[in-house]
Structure formats: structure tokens, C-alpha cells
Motif scaffolding. Sequence first.
Motif, PDB file in Angstrom:
ATOM      1  N   ASN A  94       0.817  -1.220   0.000  1.00  0.00           N
ATOM      2  CA  ASN A  94       0.000   0.000   0.000  1.00  0.00           C
ATOM      3  C   ASN A  94       0.854   1.275   0.000  1.00  0.00           C
ATOM      4  OD1 ASN A  94      -2.692   0.710  -0.364  1.00  0.00           O
ATOM      5  ND2 ASN A  94      -2.975   1.228   1.784  1.00  0.00           N
ATOM      6  N   CYS A  95       2.040   1.161  -0.624  1.00  0.00           N
ATOM      7  CA  CYS A  95       2.958   2.294  -0.764  1.00  0.00           C
ATOM      8  C   CYS A  95       3.397   2.401  -2.221  1.00  0.00           C
ATOM      9  CB  CYS A  95       4.197   2.098   0.101  1.00  0.00           C
ATOM     10  SG  CYS A  95       3.859   2.152   1.864  1.00  0.00           S
ATOM     11  N   CYS A  96       3.850   3.568  -2.593  1.00  0.00           N
ATOM     12  CA  CYS A  96       4.362   3.788  -3.941  1.00  0.00           C
ATOM     13  C   CYS A  96       5.558   2.861  -4.181  1.00  0.00           C
ATOM     14  CB  CYS A  96       4.784   5.245  -4.096  1.00  0.00           C
ATOM     15  SG  CYS A  96       5.402   5.654  -5.743  1.00  0.00           S
ATOM     16  N   GLU A  97       5.617   2.290  -5.376  1.00  0.00           N
ATOM     17  CA  GLU A  97       6.727   1.397  -5.721  1.00  0.00           C
ATOM     18  C   GLU A  97       7.903   2.142  -6.349  1.00  0.00           C
ATOM     19  OE1 GLU A  97       5.306  -2.925  -6.571  1.00  0.00           O
ATOM     20  OE2 GLU A  97       4.060  -1.583  -7.789  1.00  0.00           O
ATOM     21  N   GLY A  98       7.769   3.458  -6.497  1.00  0.00           N
ATOM     22  CA  GLY A  98       8.858   4.239  -7.072  1.00  0.00           C
ATOM     23  C   GLY A  98       8.886   4.142  -8.583  1.00  0.00           C
ATOM     24  N   ASP A 110      13.306   5.507  -5.059  1.00  0.00           N
ATOM     25  CA  ASP A 110      13.190   5.245  -3.624  1.00  0.00           C
ATOM     26  C   ASP A 110      11.891   5.754  -3.012  1.00  0.00           C
ATOM     27  OD1 ASP A 110      15.704   4.028  -3.603  1.00  0.00           O
ATOM     28  OD2 ASP A 110      16.702   5.968  -3.363  1.00  0.00           O
ATOM     29  N   CYS A 111      10.977   6.238  -3.836  1.00  0.00           N
ATOM     30  CA  CYS A 111       9.708   6.759  -3.313  1.00  0.00           C
ATOM     31  C   CYS A 111       8.912   5.614  -2.701  1.00  0.00           C
ATOM     32  CB  CYS A 111       8.900   7.422  -4.424  1.00  0.00           C
ATOM     33  SG  CYS A 111       7.370   8.170  -3.809  1.00  0.00           S
ATOM     34  N   ARG A 112       8.483   5.799  -1.500  1.00  0.00           N
ATOM     35  CA  ARG A 112       7.646   4.811  -0.820  1.00  0.00           C
ATOM     36  C   ARG A 112       6.499   5.530  -0.105  1.00  0.00           C
ATOM     37  NH1 ARG A 112      10.068   2.518  -3.878  1.00  0.00           N
ATOM     38  NH2 ARG A 112      11.448   0.754  -3.677  1.00  0.00           N
ATOM     39  N   ALA A 113       5.954   6.555  -0.763  1.00  0.00           N
ATOM     40  CA  ALA A 113       4.863   7.329  -0.184  1.00  0.00           C
ATOM     41  C   ALA A 113       3.687   6.393   0.127  1.00  0.00           C
ATOM     42  CB  ALA A 113       4.425   8.431  -1.153  1.00  0.00           C
ATOM     43  N   ALA A 114       3.134   6.514   1.313  1.00  0.00           N
ATOM     44  CA  ALA A 114       2.064   5.633   1.774  1.00  0.00           C
ATOM     45  C   ALA A 114       0.688   6.156   1.373  1.00  0.00           C
ATOM     46  CB  ALA A 114       2.139   5.469   3.286  1.00  0.00           C
ATOM     47  N   ASN A 115      -0.135   5.256   0.890  1.00  0.00           N
ATOM     48  CA  ASN A 115      -1.489   5.589   0.467  1.00  0.00           C
ATOM     49  C   ASN A 115      -2.263   6.249   1.608  1.00  0.00           C
ATOM     50  OD1 ASN A 115      -3.520   5.654  -1.468  1.00  0.00           O
ATOM     51  ND2 ASN A 115      -4.318   3.643  -0.923  1.00  0.00           N
ATOM     52  N   LEU A 145       3.239   0.109 -17.342  1.00  0.00           N
ATOM     53  CA  LEU A 145       4.547   0.512 -17.850  1.00  0.00           C
ATOM     54  C   LEU A 145       4.519   0.747 -19.356  1.00  0.00           C
ATOM     55  CD1 LEU A 145       6.881  -1.859 -15.801  1.00  0.00           C
ATOM     56  CD2 LEU A 145       6.349   0.545 -15.371  1.00  0.00           C
ATOM     57  N   ASP A 146       3.700  -0.018 -20.077  1.00  0.00           N
ATOM     58  CA  ASP A 146       3.628   0.126 -21.533  1.00  0.00           C
ATOM     59  C   ASP A 146       2.439   0.979 -21.990  1.00  0.00           C
ATOM     60  OD1 ASP A 146       1.464  -1.562 -21.144  1.00  0.00           O
ATOM     61  OD2 ASP A 146       2.224  -3.160 -22.447  1.00  0.00           O
ATOM     62  N   HIS A 147       1.722   1.585 -21.048  1.00  0.00           N
ATOM     63  CA  HIS A 147       0.575   2.455 -21.337  1.00  0.00           C
ATOM     64  C   HIS A 147      -0.552   1.727 -22.056  1.00  0.00           C
ATOM     65  CE1 HIS A 147       3.067   5.786 -20.077  1.00  0.00           C
ATOM     66  NE2 HIS A 147       3.986   5.405 -20.942  1.00  0.00           N
ATOM     67  N   THR A 148      -0.647   0.418 -21.900  1.00  0.00           N
ATOM     68  CA  THR A 148      -1.670  -0.370 -22.581  1.00  0.00           C
ATOM     69  C   THR A 148      -2.603  -1.002 -21.554  1.00  0.00           C
ATOM     70  OG1 THR A 148      -0.067  -0.865 -24.314  1.00  0.00           O
ATOM     71  CG2 THR A 148      -2.047  -2.229 -24.259  1.00  0.00           C
ATOM     72  N   PRO A 149      -3.828  -0.496 -21.420  1.00  0.00           N
ATOM     73  CA  PRO A 149      -4.754  -1.009 -20.407  1.00  0.00           C
ATOM     74  C   PRO A 149      -5.076  -2.502 -20.537  1.00  0.00           C
ATOM     75  CG  PRO A 149      -5.540   1.081 -21.245  1.00  0.00           C
ATOM     76  CD  PRO A 149      -4.373   0.670 -22.116  1.00  0.00           C
ATOM     77  N   GLU A 150      -4.958  -3.035 -21.722  1.00  0.00           N
ATOM     78  CA  GLU A 150      -5.262  -4.457 -21.907  1.00  0.00           C
ATOM     79  C   GLU A 150      -4.144  -5.368 -21.380  1.00  0.00           C
ATOM     80  OE1 GLU A 150      -7.470  -2.083 -24.951  1.00  0.00           O
ATOM     81  OE2 GLU A 150      -5.362  -2.162 -24.359  1.00  0.00           O
ATOM     82  N   HIS A 151      -2.959  -4.817 -21.156  1.00  0.00           N
ATOM     83  CA  HIS A 151      -1.814  -5.608 -20.709  1.00  0.00           C
ATOM     84  C   HIS A 151      -1.718  -5.517 -19.185  1.00  0.00           C
ATOM     85  CE1 HIS A 151       2.819  -6.309 -20.845  1.00  0.00           C
ATOM     86  NE2 HIS A 151       2.177  -7.344 -20.372  1.00  0.00           N
ATOM     87  N   ASN A 152      -2.349  -6.468 -18.518  1.00  0.00           N
ATOM     88  CA  ASN A 152      -2.465  -6.413 -17.064  1.00  0.00           C
ATOM     89  C   ASN A 152      -1.629  -7.449 -16.322  1.00  0.00           C
ATOM     90  OD1 ASN A 152      -4.429  -4.226 -16.759  1.00  0.00           O
ATOM     91  ND2 ASN A 152      -5.677  -5.567 -18.016  1.00  0.00           N
ATOM     92  N   ALA A 153      -0.544  -7.872 -16.929  1.00  0.00           N
ATOM     93  CA  ALA A 153       0.374  -8.783 -16.235  1.00  0.00           C
ATOM     94  C   ALA A 153       1.003  -8.022 -15.069  1.00  0.00           C
ATOM     95  CB  ALA A 153       1.452  -9.267 -17.191  1.00  0.00           C
ATOM     96  N   PRO A 154       1.173  -8.673 -13.926  1.00  0.00           N
ATOM     97  CA  PRO A 154       1.730  -7.978 -12.752  1.00  0.00           C
ATOM     98  C   PRO A 154       3.063  -7.274 -13.012  1.00  0.00           C
ATOM     99  CG  PRO A 154       0.846 -10.096 -12.101  1.00  0.00           C
ATOM    100  CD  PRO A 154       0.786 -10.047 -13.611  1.00  0.00           C
ATOM    101  N   ASP A 155       3.899  -7.831 -13.880  1.00  0.00           N
ATOM    102  CA  ASP A 155       5.190  -7.179 -14.139  1.00  0.00           C
ATOM    103  C   ASP A 155       5.062  -5.926 -14.996  1.00  0.00           C
ATOM    104  OD1 ASP A 155       4.582  -8.577 -16.475  1.00  0.00           O
ATOM    105  OD2 ASP A 155       6.650  -9.206 -16.829  1.00  0.00           O
ATOM    106  N   ASN A 156       3.872  -5.652 -15.539  1.00  0.00           N
ATOM    107  CA  ASN A 156       3.625  -4.444 -16.319  1.00  0.00           C
ATOM    108  C   ASN A 156       2.904  -3.368 -15.489  1.00  0.00           C
ATOM    109  OD1 ASN A 156       3.579  -2.938 -18.849  1.00  0.00           O
ATOM    110  ND2 ASN A 156       1.368  -3.290 -18.828  1.00  0.00           N
ATOM    111  N   LEU A 157       2.579  -3.682 -14.252  1.00  0.00           N
ATOM    112  CA  LEU A 157       1.799  -2.765 -13.416  1.00  0.00           C
ATOM    113  C   LEU A 157       2.605  -2.309 -12.204  1.00  0.00           C
ATOM    114  CD1 LEU A 157      -1.560  -4.757 -13.431  1.00  0.00           C
ATOM    115  CD2 LEU A 157      -0.947  -2.809 -14.871  1.00  0.00           C
ATOM    116  N   ARG A 158       2.431  -1.039 -11.833  1.00  0.00           N
ATOM    117  CA  ARG A 158       3.089  -0.473 -10.662  1.00  0.00           C
ATOM    118  C   ARG A 158       2.093   0.359  -9.858  1.00  0.00           C
ATOM    119  NH1 ARG A 158       6.086  -3.470 -12.394  1.00  0.00           N
ATOM    120  NH2 ARG A 158       8.295  -3.314 -12.855  1.00  0.00           N
ATOM    121  N   ALA A 159       2.223   0.301  -8.544  1.00  0.00           N
ATOM    122  CA  ALA A 159       1.466   1.183  -7.654  1.00  0.00           C
ATOM    123  C   ALA A 159       2.287   2.459  -7.524  1.00  0.00           C
ATOM    124  CB  ALA A 159       1.273   0.523  -6.296  1.00  0.00           C
ATOM    125  N   TRP A 160       1.687   3.574  -7.901  1.00  0.00           N
ATOM    126  CA  TRP A 160       2.417   4.835  -7.895  1.00  0.00           C
ATOM    127  C   TRP A 160       1.638   5.944  -7.223  1.00  0.00           C
ATOM    128  CZ3 TRP A 160       3.683   4.216 -13.726  1.00  0.00           C
ATOM    129  CH2 TRP A 160       4.941   3.620 -13.878  1.00  0.00           C
TER     130      TRP A 160
END
Length: 112
Positions: free
Chosen positions: A29-33, A39-44, A62-77
Motif C-alpha cells: 500500500n505504498c508507492c513502488e517508485g 526510492d519513493c515509498r509514499a504511503a497511500n 509501464l507500456d501504457h496499454t490497459p489491456e496488458h495487465n500482467a503484474p510485471d507491467n503494473l506499478r502502484a504509484w
Amino acid sequence: MPIRPENRARYPANWKTEIRPAILDRAGNCCEGSPDYPDCRAANGQQHPITGSRVVLTIGHLDHTPEHNAPDNLRAWCQRCHLNYDKGHHATTRQRTRAAAAGLQPLFSESP
């Protein structure tokens, strides 16, 4: 960042119930940077340590494609990381929107 109404159909039905919560859980529940702020770890829900604004974590592709929802393509920011990561994408989108409003057609078609 909020999902634009015209893009909602591009997200899977389980986006809010499974995918988004899984990414937030992975991130604690923190920013993944982002590349510029690794190093950003701002808390929600808390005050951002740099900007002072209340943190609202969003899930970025990461690739700006909403259809690509693999965990390695997504970041909490946090807002700062997400907006900074997307600045080039936003500039391109803004340019296209302004050109379309002016009635201009692109010189070259976009590749898929």
C-alpha cells in the motif's frame, strides 16, 4: 489516475476487485517508485514526504496499454511518480488532441 470514460471498456471486469488490490498488496500500500524517483515509498492516504499532498495510489501500466495487465507491467504509484512516468505519453496525447480539435489529420498512420 482515474480511468477515462472512453477507456473503461479496455480494462477487465476484475480490475477493481482483483487486479488493483493485488498490486496494492504487493506494494504494501505504498508507492513502488518510478525511474526518476526509485526510492519513493509514499504511503497511500498519508501526506507525501516531498510534495505534502495526500497520497492517492494509482496503478500505472509501464507500456501504457490497459489491456496488458500482467503484474510485471503494473506499478502502484503516487501522483508524483505516475505523472512523471507518463509525462511523455501525456505530451503525445495532448498534441494529438489539439491537432484533432484543429481539424488536422496525422501525416503518418500509427503502428499498432
